[in-house]
Scaffold this motif. Structure first.
Motif, PDB file in Angstrom:
ATOM      1  N   TRP A 103      85.609  37.335  87.278  1.00 22.67           N
ATOM      2  CA  TRP A 103      84.497  38.119  87.813  1.00 22.67           C
ATOM      3  C   TRP A 103      84.332  39.446  87.063  1.00 22.67           C
ATOM      4  CZ3 TRP A 103      81.772  37.471  92.850  1.00 22.67           C
ATOM      5  CH2 TRP A 103      81.973  36.202  93.415  1.00 22.67           C
ATOM      6  N   ASP A 105      82.848  42.462  85.034  1.00 25.09           N
ATOM      7  CA  ASP A 105      81.527  43.059  84.877  1.00 25.09           C
ATOM      8  C   ASP A 105      81.330  43.471  83.421  1.00 25.09           C
ATOM      9  OD1 ASP A 105      80.673  42.717  87.464  1.00 25.09           O
ATOM     10  OD2 ASP A 105      81.422  44.650  88.151  1.00 25.09           O
ATOM     11  N   ARG A 110      77.577  39.954  85.716  1.00 35.63           N
ATOM     12  CA  ARG A 110      76.383  40.200  86.517  1.00 35.63           C
ATOM     13  C   ARG A 110      75.695  41.519  86.199  1.00 35.63           C
ATOM     14  NH1 ARG A 110      77.895  44.155  90.199  1.00 35.63           N
ATOM     15  NH2 ARG A 110      75.950  43.903  91.356  1.00 35.63           N
ATOM     16  N   ARG A 469      79.040  42.218  94.477  1.00 30.68           N
ATOM     17  CA  ARG A 469      79.302  41.336  93.338  1.00 30.68           C
ATOM     18  C   ARG A 469      78.737  39.927  93.526  1.00 30.68           C
ATOM     19  NH1 ARG A 469      85.602  42.729  92.922  1.00 30.68           N
ATOM     20  NH2 ARG A 469      85.168  43.091  95.134  1.00 30.68           N
ATOM     21  N   TRP A 472      73.486  39.531  91.673  1.00 31.80           N
ATOM     22  CA  TRP A 472      73.444  39.879  90.263  1.00 31.80           C
ATOM     23  C   TRP A 472      72.384  40.928  89.979  1.00 31.80           C
ATOM     24  CZ3 TRP A 472      75.598  36.675  85.952  1.00 31.80           C
ATOM     25  CH2 TRP A 472      76.719  35.952  86.404  1.00 31.80           C
TER      26      TRP A 472
END
Length: 493
Positions: A103, A105, A110, A469, A472
């Motif tokens: 996940w 960034d 996203r 999260r 997006w």
């Protein structure tokens, strides 16, 4: 949408092959590859419209970000991006899909400046723009209104499919707040002078999606030239998925989800054990309702979906995807889906490097057809809808049809409560659909549940329900180009 409109007006051209001659090589002749086309193209015949539709399906298997990264190729990598964000699959932390698994960034995630969000946004808005041109121009062809409406129905189903993906990615689930800002709506083809539309509410977006799909169902038939094309069954299947999402806020829609899933199944059977073990890479499988066929020019060799998920022990391809031990534990010994193997040695340094899946195996060519919709999903929508409507015994029966097909020793559910039965159905969805459509990610988001990782995951994330999260960010290039968007319209980090 407006950022690349001059370059990507339509993915069609007069030089496309006639659709009537298409088969598994249906995309080989699609040109231009980047989707560029004059904005004054006029469709003068059914053949022109058919070619334009074929172009959209080609777009779904193409790069849509100039210089795009190799795991951002077509709709299948969008789906897998969300699959790998769940708990059940694990990416090698030194190989592709690492950042998606974690996940992160960064450019794979996203955030507004990421290539990944630009890939998702560009692909689906190009589908929408191309579909809008077909919808606008098709009434000009000389064929009968019923022929015109069937072609328009297919274009509207493609437009609805694209809007459904965008709505689920760029906002929280519909059930959290149907009036939350969704994404811009366009129902006419854009031009170089377009300035962009504001974000419409999720309610407005979903209203358009349902309207499009109802039109498609009413005006299309089950006939089609090949399985890469959306027909009435597929439109009903997409509508069932949409109602499944909306019914979390409007429970009266569960009956519509069940009915459309049941209608979509007409003519499709669950696959046999032998067919399941055959490699999951052929659209000829009786259970596949919709699939994008293999095209040699788009195989990407090592970088194909099959190159990433390939489990063969030889030191070839990326073969960088593993399976969580806690997920493997969900399968019985006699379940035909229990196609996991310990091809790598478990050790303290790499505890995640153990189980691999043979669901998608293809040992010869890095290739295979891409599954988009299967009958099993429809069975599971029916079971979930019946359970949500408190028809628990009927729901158990519907679930057992699939379970018994997959495991000769399956036992009909003994769940005592609605909640327990729904949880059982959601587990079955993970077991059946992993690696295909981002099922675990979107089910967690739809039910507003947190992601809690366990097993031998190396990235033991806990993402709370409705954490930012899950939503997006709009690509920064779109924020800059669309004059109807302000900084306040951007989703927060």
């Amino acid at each position: 949408m407006i950022m690349n409109i001059k370059k990507y007006f339509l993915l069609v051209c007069a030089g496309l092959v006639l659709i009537s001659s298409c088969s598994k090589d249906f995309l080989d002749e699609v040109k231009p590859a980047d989707g560029s086309m004059s904005s004054d193209l006029i469709f003068s015949s059914k053949i022109g419209v058919e070619n334009a539709l074929t172009g959209i399906y080609g777009l779904l298997q193409s790069y849509v970000v100039p210089g795009g990264r190799q795991n951002m190729y077509g709709v299948k990598t969008i789906m897998f991006n969300f699959d790998i964000r769940g708990n059940d699959l694990i990416a090698d932390p030194s190989n592709w899909w690492t950042y998606e698994n974690d996940w992160a960034d960064n450019t794979y995630g996203r955030v507004a400046t990421a290539s990944r969000t630009l890939h998702i946004w560009n692909m689906f808005y190009q589908v929408i723009n191309n579909a809008n041109a077909i919808i606008e121009q098709t009434p000009n062809i000389p064929e009968s209104k019923s022929v015109q409406d069937a072609l328009i129905g297919e274009a509207r189903a493609l437009r609805a499919y694209a809007y459904f993906w965008l709505a689920r990615v760029y906002q929280f689930t519909y059930a959290k707040d149907p009036n939350a800002p969704g994404i811009p709506i366009y129902t006419s083809p854009a031009s170089g002078g377009s300035t962009g539309n504001p974000r419409a509410s999720l309610t407005d977006v979903y209203d358009l999606i349902v309207e499009d799909l109802k039109f498609a169902v009413e005006n299309m038939s089950s006939d089609r030239v090949d399985k890469y094309r959306i027909n009435k069954n597929v439109a009903q299947g997409i509508l069932a998925e949409v109602y499944q999402e909306m019914a979390m806020a409007q429970p009266d829609l569960w009956d519509d989800a069940v009915q459309n899933a049941a209608d979509a199944l007409n003519g499709f059977e669950l696959m046999t054990a032998g067919e399941y073990r055959s490699g999951f890479n052929s659209v000829n499988n009786r259970e596949w309702m919709w699939g994008l066929q293999f095209n040699a020019s788009q195989s990407l060799s090592y970088a194909s979906f099959f190159g990433y998920i390939d489990p063969t022990p030889a030191n070839v391809r990326y073969k960088c995807i593993y399976v969580n031990s806690s997920f493997v534990d969900l399968f019985s010994e006699t379940d035909i889906r229990n196609l996991f193997d310990t091809t790598d040695v478990l050790n303290a340094a790499n505890p995640w490097q153990f189980w691999r899946t043979y669901k998608f195996i293809d040992n010869s060519s890095f290739s295979g057809d891409h599954v988009m919709m299967r009958a099993a999903e429809m069975h599971l929508i029916i079971a979930e809808g019946l359970a949500q409507m408190n028809q628990l015994e009927d729901a158990k029966d519907a679930l057992y049809v699939l379970q018994l097909n997959r495991d000769p020793n399956a036992v009909r559910s003994t769940a005592a409560t609605k909640e327990d039965l729904i949880n059982e159905i959601l587990v079955e969805r993970r077991k059946e659909l992993y690696g295909e459509i981002g099922v675990e990610y979107f089910d967690l988001k739809r039910y507003q549940r947190p992601l809690k990782r366990d097993g031998n995951q190396w990235s033991l994330k806990e993402i709370p329900a409705n954490d930012n999260r899950w939503r997006w960010q709009i690509p920064q290039s779109e924020m800059d180009a669309n004059k109807s968007l302000t900084a306040a319209d951007q989703n927060p980090l």
